[in-house]
Design an enzyme around this catalytic site. Structure first.
Site, PDB file in Angstrom:
ATOM      1  N   GLU A   1       0.618  -1.099   0.201  1.00  0.00           N
ATOM      2  CA  GLU A   1       0.065   0.150   0.172  1.00  0.00           C
ATOM      3  C   GLU A   1       0.825   1.259   0.096  1.00  0.00           C
ATOM      4  OE1 GLU A   1      -3.941  -1.441   2.345  1.00  0.00           O
ATOM      5  OE2 GLU A   1      -2.291  -0.971   3.503  1.00  0.00           O
TER       6      GLU A   1
ATOM      7  N   SER B   1      11.841   6.564   7.410  1.00  0.00           N
ATOM      8  CA  SER B   1      11.477   6.376   8.787  1.00  0.00           C
ATOM      9  C   SER B   1      12.282   4.976   9.132  1.00  0.00           C
ATOM     10  CB  SER B   1      10.164   6.478   9.161  1.00  0.00           C
ATOM     11  OG  SER B   1       9.839   5.811  10.420  1.00  0.00           O
TER      12      SER B   1
ATOM     13  N   CYS C   1       6.854  -5.246  15.485  1.00  0.00           N
ATOM     14  CA  CYS C   1       6.274  -4.537  16.530  1.00  0.00           C
ATOM     15  C   CYS C   1       4.977  -4.509  16.797  1.00  0.00           C
ATOM     16  CB  CYS C   1       6.601  -2.848  16.205  1.00  0.00           C
ATOM     17  SG  CYS C   1       8.167  -2.496  15.550  1.00  0.00           S
TER      18      CYS C   1
ATOM     19  N   CYS D   1      -0.876   5.830  10.145  1.00  0.00           N
ATOM     20  CA  CYS D   1       0.432   5.025  10.500  1.00  0.00           C
ATOM     21  C   CYS D   1       0.315   3.667  11.039  1.00  0.00           C
ATOM     22  CB  CYS D   1       1.063   5.671  11.529  1.00  0.00           C
ATOM     23  SG  CYS D   1       1.692   7.392  10.991  1.00  0.00           S
TER      24      CYS D   1
ATOM     25  N   LEU E   1      11.155   5.839  17.967  1.00  0.00           N
ATOM     26  CA  LEU E   1      11.846   5.649  19.138  1.00  0.00           C
ATOM     27  C   LEU E   1      10.747   4.944  20.193  1.00  0.00           C
ATOM     28  CD1 LEU E   1      14.112   6.472  20.577  1.00  0.00           C
ATOM     29  CD2 LEU E   1      13.321   8.564  21.363  1.00  0.00           C
TER      30      LEU E   1
ATOM     31  N   GLY F   1       6.691  -2.082   6.027  1.00  0.00           N
ATOM     32  CA  GLY F   1       8.137  -2.628   5.915  1.00  0.00           C
ATOM     33  C   GLY F   1       8.986  -1.507   6.569  1.00  0.00           C
ATOM     34  N   GLU F   2      10.294  -2.361   6.585  1.00  0.00           N
ATOM     35  CA  GLU F   2      11.331  -1.549   7.417  1.00  0.00           C
ATOM     36  C   GLU F   2      12.426  -1.288   6.156  1.00  0.00           C
ATOM     37  OE1 GLU F   2      12.520   0.075  10.071  1.00  0.00           O
ATOM     38  OE2 GLU F   2      14.255   0.177   8.893  1.00  0.00           O
TER      39      GLU F   2
ATOM     40  N   CYS G   1       6.107  -6.840   7.149  1.00  0.00           N
ATOM     41  CA  CYS G   1       7.658  -6.607   7.716  1.00  0.00           C
ATOM     42  C   CYS G   1       8.028  -7.746   8.828  1.00  0.00           C
ATOM     43  CB  CYS G   1       7.103  -5.133   8.581  1.00  0.00           C
ATOM     44  SG  CYS G   1       8.624  -4.515   9.507  1.00  0.00           S
TER      45      CYS G   1
ATOM     46  N   CYS H   1       3.515   8.499   0.695  1.00  0.00           N
ATOM     47  CA  CYS H   1       4.320   7.370   1.713  1.00  0.00           C
ATOM     48  C   CYS H   1       4.302   6.279   1.161  1.00  0.00           C
ATOM     49  CB  CYS H   1       3.004   7.559   2.956  1.00  0.00           C
ATOM     50  SG  CYS H   1       3.737   6.367   4.169  1.00  0.00           S
TER      51      CYS H   1
ATOM     52  N   CYS I   1       1.847  -2.583  15.658  1.00  0.00           N
ATOM     53  CA  CYS I   1       1.563  -2.167  14.357  1.00  0.00           C
ATOM     54  C   CYS I   1       1.132  -3.184  13.163  1.00  0.00           C
ATOM     55  CB  CYS I   1       3.097  -1.804  13.770  1.00  0.00           C
ATOM     56  SG  CYS I   1       3.423  -1.856  11.942  1.00  0.00           S
TER      57      CYS I   1
HETATM   58  N1  SAH Z   1       9.491   0.562   9.699  1.00  0.00           N
HETATM   59  C1  SAH Z   1       9.534   2.091   9.727  1.00  0.00           C
HETATM   60  C2  SAH Z   1       8.438   2.958   8.709  1.00  0.00           C
HETATM   61  C3  SAH Z   1       7.256   2.316   8.797  1.00  0.00           C
HETATM   62  S1  SAH Z   1       6.169   2.583  10.198  1.00  0.00           S
HETATM   63  C4  SAH Z   1       9.484   2.491  11.129  1.00  0.00           C
HETATM   64  O1  SAH Z   1       9.195   1.720  11.960  1.00  0.00           O
HETATM   65  O2  SAH Z   1       9.935   3.605  11.398  1.00  0.00           O
HETATM   66  C5  SAH Z   1       5.641   4.160  10.231  1.00  0.00           C
HETATM   67  C6  SAH Z   1       5.466   4.617  11.674  1.00  0.00           C
HETATM   68  O3  SAH Z   1       4.139   4.455  11.982  1.00  0.00           O
HETATM   69  C7  SAH Z   1       6.337   4.218  12.692  1.00  0.00           C
HETATM   70  O4  SAH Z   1       6.831   5.262  13.760  1.00  0.00           O
HETATM   71  C8  SAH Z   1       5.545   3.388  13.468  1.00  0.00           C
HETATM   72  O5  SAH Z   1       6.087   3.218  14.875  1.00  0.00           O
HETATM   73  C9  SAH Z   1       4.093   4.128  13.266  1.00  0.00           C
HETATM   74  N2  SAH Z   1       3.012   3.012  13.783  1.00  0.00           N
HETATM   75  C10 SAH Z   1       2.962   1.912  13.923  1.00  0.00           C
HETATM   76  N3  SAH Z   1       1.796   1.129  14.148  1.00  0.00           N
HETATM   77  C11 SAH Z   1       1.302   2.261  14.668  1.00  0.00           C
HETATM   78  C12 SAH Z   1      -0.312   2.372  15.246  1.00  0.00           C
HETATM   79  N4  SAH Z   1      -0.966   1.259  15.505  1.00  0.00           N
HETATM   80  N5  SAH Z   1      -0.530   3.729  15.691  1.00  0.00           N
HETATM   81  C13 SAH Z   1       0.207   4.883  15.479  1.00  0.00           C
HETATM   82  N6  SAH Z   1       1.357   4.843  14.788  1.00  0.00           N
HETATM   83  C14 SAH Z   1       1.938   3.676  14.352  1.00  0.00           C
HETATM   84 FE1  SF4 Z   2       7.784  -1.980  13.513  1.00  0.00          FE
HETATM   85 FE2  SF4 Z   2       7.772  -0.452  11.045  1.00  0.00          FE
HETATM   86 FE3  SF4 Z   2       7.882  -3.019  11.107  1.00  0.00          FE
HETATM   87 FE4  SF4 Z   2       5.635  -1.555  11.742  1.00  0.00          FE
HETATM   88  S1  SF4 Z   2       6.512  -1.368   9.813  1.00  0.00           S
HETATM   89  S2  SF4 Z   2       6.417  -3.584  12.602  1.00  0.00           S
HETATM   90  S3  SF4 Z   2       6.434  -0.249  13.107  1.00  0.00           S
HETATM   91  S4  SF4 Z   2       9.485  -1.690  11.994  1.00  0.00           S
END
Ligand code: SAH
Ligand code: SF4
Length: 342
Positions: free
Chosen positions: A90, A190, A115, A334, A214, A158-159, A111, A104, A118
């Protein structure tokens, strides 16, 4: 066959010269690809028919199939793309207050960082994207929406640093002045923080905008919500970021998803202040977006408490913003990009 949209201009030049054509032809083709956004050699009208035929035998256009395209109430438009092998990704086109747009992009389908909050992390990992699959998200959306340019954030599925080479190469292609010419200052990567890739990034893409997810500076807590912290502890990641070459007058962004009772306490704010004091940085607080894959463990911190957390840091001189997530009504906010295909 060669994947045309995965090539930097220099690589295309070499191939064109190898084929016996003049070098400048490569620049012409590149410009048609990214300025006119053509999807076939037949549309590169400055080339003779027999030349086009030879090129068609050697190169292919790895375009994306758009499955759906929804616009939410706030104007964010989510694109669901199907890849050649049936996987989905997406991308989101987000209007900004200043009249510009941000695209974006995803770097992987799924991924593997896992996390806990996420949706992408919860859906698991399918595969990393090729260079052209990343570049094409931008080319396609610009073409479709008729926009000349946009800011690009690597914040989709994805990361990015887990698909390091393709991510870096895609950024170089987006930046090329003979093509889309998107300046470094308008591109943000990011990451959840992976080593040694952060070190490599200093060498390969200095002065790009960087955002670190962070979410906590307290090791145990961070490991609990972000398993990546076990292998790449936040202290080491921050250490590596200390001398990251940033664009002039820009700050590193720390993203901080606020989760009720987990990372929103006084202890968290104090620890965060200590870390922030060591950086030219800004904190971007993201209210937790709820989604089906998250389970019931996590709740968003109420907005007034988020404000209090932010005020504490602001009073100490820190830059803090609270993100109003765009697109939450269409699952484009996000962490909600999980390519739910129904
Ligand atoms: N993988 C990378 C980039 C994609 S995630 C990263 O983690 O930075 C983009 C942002 O969305 C990240 O800061 C992530 O922590 C945040 N995010 C993930 N799940 C979320 C949620 N349920 N609510 C709000 N932000 C979220
Ligand atoms: Fe974590 Fe970013 Fe991967 Fe979601 S997309 S699992 S926030 S590293």
């Amino acid at each position: 066959m060669i994947d045309l949209l995965s090539l930097e201009l220099g690589e295309l030049e070499e191939l064109i010269v190898e084929m016996g054509f003049e070098r400048y032809r490569a620049k012409q083709i590149f410009s048609f690809l990214y300025k006119q956004k053509v999807n076939s050699f037949d549309d590169i009208t400055v080339l003779k028919k027999d030349v086009r035929k030879l090129l068609k035998e050697k190169f292919y256009f790895n375009t994306l199939e758009v499955v759906s395209n929804f616009q939410g109430k706030d104007g964010a438009r989510k694109y669901l793309f199907k890849l050649n092998d049936g996987n989905f990704i997406e991308s989101v086109l987000i209007p900004m207050e200043n009249g510009r747009y941000t695209i974006c992009v995803s770097t992987q389908s799924g991924c593997r960082m896992g996390c806990k909050f996420c949706a992408t992390g919860r859906m698991g990992f399918k595969r990393s994207l090729s260079v052209s699959e990343i570049v094409e998200q931008v080319r396609f959306i610009l073409k479709e929406s008729g926009l000349k340019t946009a800011n690009v954030v690597y914040m989709g599925m994805g990361e990015p640093l887990d698909n390091y080479e393709n991510t870096v190469k895609s950024i170089k292609i987006l930046m090329d002045e003979n093509g889309l010419a998107i300046s470094k200052r308008r591109i943000t990567l990011s990451t959840c923080g992976i080593l040694p890739q952060l070190e490599w990034l200093k060498r390969d893409l200095p002065y790009i905008n960087l955002a670190l997810s962070l979410h906590s500076v307290i090791d145990d807590k961070r490991s609990l919500i972000m398993p990546v912290n076990i292998k790449h502890p936040v202290g080491r990641v921050l250490e590596s970021l200390k001398d990251f070459p940033m664009p002039r007058r820009k700050r590193i962004t720390f993203e901080y998803v606020m989760i009720k009772g987990i990372n929103d306490t006084q202890e968290d704010a104090k620890a965060l202040l200590r870390v922030m004091s060591n950086f030219r940085c800004k904190l971007n607080i993201i209210p937790l977006n709820k989604h089906d894959l998250m389970g019931t463990k996590f709740e968003p911190t109420p907005l007034d408490e988020i404000e209090r957390f932010a005020s504490y840091l602001r009073d100490k001189g820190m830059f803090v913003t609270i993100r109003k997530s765009k697109g939450s009504d269409i699952n484009a906010a996000c962490g909600m990009l999980a390519a739910k295909v129904s």
